[in-house]
Structures are given as structure tokens and as C-alpha cells.
Design a protein around this motif. Sequence first.
Motif, PDB file in Angstrom:
ATOM      1  N   MET A   1       0.847  -1.196   0.000  1.00 48.78           N
ATOM      2  CA  MET A   1       0.000   0.000   0.000  1.00 48.78           C
ATOM      3  C   MET A   1       0.881   1.244   0.000  1.00 48.78           C
ATOM      4  O   MET A   1       1.804   1.349   0.789  1.00 48.78           O
ATOM      5  N   ALA A   2       0.583   2.125  -0.912  1.00 45.84           N
ATOM      6  CA  ALA A   2       1.382   3.354  -0.995  1.00 45.84           C
ATOM      7  C   ALA A   2       1.106   4.240   0.217  1.00 45.84           C
ATOM      8  O   ALA A   2      -0.024   4.333   0.685  1.00 45.84           O
ATOM      9  N   ASN A   3       2.139   4.844   0.682  1.00 49.07           N
ATOM     10  CA  ASN A   3       1.992   5.784   1.777  1.00 49.07           C
ATOM     11  C   ASN A   3       1.578   7.133   1.234  1.00 49.07           C
ATOM     12  O   ASN A   3       2.249   7.681   0.386  1.00 49.07           O
ATOM     13  N   LYS A   4       0.487   7.645   1.737  1.00 47.89           N
ATOM     14  CA  LYS A   4       0.132   8.996   1.316  1.00 47.89           C
ATOM     15  C   LYS A   4      -0.294   9.800   2.526  1.00 47.89           C
ATOM     16  O   LYS A   4      -0.822   9.264   3.492  1.00 47.89           O
ATOM     17  N   ILE A   5      -0.057  11.084   2.428  1.00 43.76           N
ATOM     18  CA  ILE A   5      -0.348  11.971   3.543  1.00 43.76           C
ATOM     19  C   ILE A   5      -1.183  13.151   3.056  1.00 43.76           C
ATOM     20  O   ILE A   5      -1.062  13.577   1.910  1.00 43.76           O
ATOM     21  N   PRO A   6      -2.050  13.677   3.928  1.00 38.26           N
ATOM     22  CA  PRO A   6      -2.867  14.815   3.525  1.00 38.26           C
ATOM     23  C   PRO A   6      -2.072  16.119   3.597  1.00 38.26           C
ATOM     24  O   PRO A   6      -1.269  16.320   4.509  1.00 38.26           O
ATOM     25  N   VAL A   7      -2.321  16.955   2.607  1.00 39.01           N
ATOM     26  CA  VAL A   7      -1.657  18.255   2.544  1.00 39.01           C
ATOM     27  C   VAL A   7      -2.727  19.316   2.326  1.00 39.01           C
ATOM     28  O   VAL A   7      -3.645  19.117   1.534  1.00 39.01           O
TER      29      VAL A   7
ATOM     30  N   PRO B   1      -6.399   6.773  10.361  1.00 42.95           N
ATOM     31  CA  PRO B   1      -6.421   5.982   9.135  1.00 42.95           C
ATOM     32  C   PRO B   1      -7.008   6.766   7.969  1.00 42.95           C
ATOM     33  O   PRO B   1      -7.774   7.718   8.163  1.00 42.95           O
ATOM     34  N   GLU B   2      -6.625   6.301   6.778  1.00 46.59           N
ATOM     35  CA  GLU B   2      -7.049   6.976   5.554  1.00 46.59           C
ATOM     36  C   GLU B   2      -8.559   7.182   5.476  1.00 46.59           C
ATOM     37  O   GLU B   2      -9.030   8.222   5.019  1.00 46.59           O
ATOM     38  N   ASP B   3      -9.318   6.187   5.949  1.00 46.21           N
ATOM     39  CA  ASP B   3     -10.772   6.300   5.813  1.00 46.21           C
ATOM     40  C   ASP B   3     -11.380   7.297   6.793  1.00 46.21           C
ATOM     41  O   ASP B   3     -12.566   7.584   6.737  1.00 46.21           O
ATOM     42  N   GLN B   4     -10.565   7.812   7.719  1.00 44.35           N
ATOM     43  CA  GLN B   4     -11.043   8.914   8.573  1.00 44.35           C
ATOM     44  C   GLN B   4     -10.576  10.261   8.041  1.00 44.35           C
ATOM     45  O   GLN B   4     -11.164  11.304   8.332  1.00 44.35           O
ATOM     46  N   ILE B   5      -9.500  10.243   7.279  1.00 46.81           N
ATOM     47  CA  ILE B   5      -8.986  11.484   6.688  1.00 46.81           C
ATOM     48  C   ILE B   5      -9.785  11.844   5.433  1.00 46.81           C
ATOM     49  O   ILE B   5     -10.089  13.018   5.196  1.00 46.81           O
TER      50      ILE B   5
ATOM     51  N   PRO C   1     -15.001  22.577   2.114  1.00 54.56           N
ATOM     52  CA  PRO C   1     -15.751  23.413   1.170  1.00 54.56           C
ATOM     53  C   PRO C   1     -14.857  24.096   0.136  1.00 54.56           C
ATOM     54  O   PRO C   1     -15.320  24.463  -0.942  1.00 54.56           O
ATOM     55  N   ALA C   2     -13.597  24.256   0.466  1.00 56.14           N
ATOM     56  CA  ALA C   2     -12.672  24.895  -0.480  1.00 56.14           C
ATOM     57  C   ALA C   2     -11.915  23.852  -1.304  1.00 56.14           C
ATOM     58  O   ALA C   2     -11.139  24.210  -2.180  1.00 56.14           O
ATOM     59  N   GLN C   3     -12.152  22.576  -0.991  1.00 55.00           N
ATOM     60  CA  GLN C   3     -11.470  21.479  -1.685  1.00 55.00           C
ATOM     61  C   GLN C   3      -9.965  21.692  -1.737  1.00 55.00           C
ATOM     62  O   GLN C   3      -9.334  21.542  -2.779  1.00 55.00           O
ATOM     63  N   CYS C   4      -9.423  22.073  -0.604  1.00 56.55           N
ATOM     64  CA  CYS C   4      -7.994  22.411  -0.598  1.00 56.55           C
ATOM     65  C   CYS C   4      -7.141  21.397   0.150  1.00 56.55           C
ATOM     66  O   CYS C   4      -5.970  21.651   0.415  1.00 56.55           O
ATOM     67  N   ILE C   5      -7.735  20.238   0.474  1.00 57.75           N
ATOM     68  CA  ILE C   5      -6.922  19.169   1.075  1.00 57.75           C
ATOM     69  C   ILE C   5      -6.736  18.079   0.030  1.00 57.75           C
ATOM     70  O   ILE C   5      -7.704  17.648  -0.594  1.00 57.75           O
ATOM     71  N   SER C   6      -5.514  17.671  -0.159  1.00 55.35           N
ATOM     72  CA  SER C   6      -5.260  16.623  -1.152  1.00 55.35           C
ATOM     73  C   SER C   6      -4.248  15.629  -0.611  1.00 55.35           C
ATOM     74  O   SER C   6      -3.542  15.894   0.366  1.00 55.35           O
ATOM     75  N   TRP C   7      -4.190  14.486  -1.255  1.00 56.61           N
ATOM     76  CA  TRP C   7      -3.205  13.466  -0.892  1.00 56.61           C
ATOM     77  C   TRP C   7      -1.897  13.752  -1.602  1.00 56.61           C
ATOM     78  O   TRP C   7      -1.888  14.155  -2.769  1.00 56.61           O
ATOM     79  N   GLN C   8      -0.849  13.494  -0.898  1.00 57.53           N
ATOM     80  CA  GLN C   8       0.474  13.580  -1.503  1.00 57.53           C
ATOM     81  C   GLN C   8       1.214  12.288  -1.166  1.00 57.53           C
ATOM     82  O   GLN C   8       1.095  11.794  -0.040  1.00 57.53           O
ATOM     83  N   GLU C   9       1.922  11.762  -2.133  1.00 62.95           N
ATOM     84  CA  GLU C   9       2.700  10.558  -1.870  1.00 62.95           C
ATOM     85  C   GLU C   9       3.774  10.880  -0.837  1.00 62.95           C
ATOM     86  O   GLU C   9       4.455  11.893  -0.945  1.00 62.95           O
ATOM     87  N   ALA C  10       3.863  10.038   0.157  1.00 62.49           N
ATOM     88  CA  ALA C  10       4.899  10.242   1.178  1.00 62.49           C
ATOM     89  C   ALA C  10       6.182   9.548   0.726  1.00 62.49           C
ATOM     90  O   ALA C  10       6.141   8.477   0.134  1.00 62.49           O
ATOM     91  N   ALA C  11       7.280  10.177   1.018  1.00 65.85           N
ATOM     92  CA  ALA C  11       8.559   9.554   0.697  1.00 65.85           C
ATOM     93  C   ALA C  11       8.774   8.350   1.613  1.00 65.85           C
ATOM     94  O   ALA C  11       8.416   8.390   2.788  1.00 65.85           O
ATOM     95  N   ASP C  12       9.303   7.311   1.082  1.00 65.15           N
ATOM     96  CA  ASP C  12       9.563   6.108   1.888  1.00 65.15           C
ATOM     97  C   ASP C  12      10.737   6.334   2.822  1.00 65.15           C
ATOM     98  O   ASP C  12      11.640   7.072   2.525  1.00 65.15           O
TER      99      ASP C  12
END
Length: 68
Positions: free
Chosen positions: A1-7, A45-49, A57-68
Motif C-alpha cells: 500500500m502506498a503511503n500517502k499523507i494529507p496536505v 487511518p485513511e478512511d477517517q482522513i 468546502p474549499a477542496q484544498c486538502i489533497s493526498w500527496q505521496e509520502a517519501a519512503d
Amino acid sequence: MANKIPVIDTETCIACGNCEAVCPAVFRLSESLGHSEVINPTGAPEDQIQPAMDQCPAQCISWQEAAD
Ligand code: SF4
């Protein structure tokens, strides 16, 4: 599973506080900064983020791939 973090695109954030309400382990509204911050990108967990992201409302949170 790829690691991703919210930005958060802090320029677009309207400081509504919804992300903190939905997922306070990860997001916090900073009144002094005037936008929300990611305080702990792996704090929930991802399903809570994802709902916080979907409901922003501003749609300004996105996923970014986390560096391993
Ligand atoms: S839900 Fe979106 S617009 Fe609202 S405070 Fe969080 S990041 Fe900013």
C-alpha cells in the motif's frame, strides 16, 4: 500500500474548521495563522482522513505521496 499523507493548500483554505471537526487527530485550525494545519499526517487511518477531505468546502486538502 502506498503511503500517502494529507496536505492543505493554505492559500485556498477558508479556515472553516470542518477538517478539525471531522478528524481532529490530523487537522487543526490555527486562528493565528488563519488557516488549518496538518498536525499529524499519519494520526488517523485513511478512511477517517478522506471524509475531511471530501467535505472541505474549499477542496484544498489533497493526498500527496509520502517519501519512503
Ligand atoms: S475544511 Fe478545508 S477550508 Fe475548512 S479549515 Fe479545513 S482545509 Fe480549510
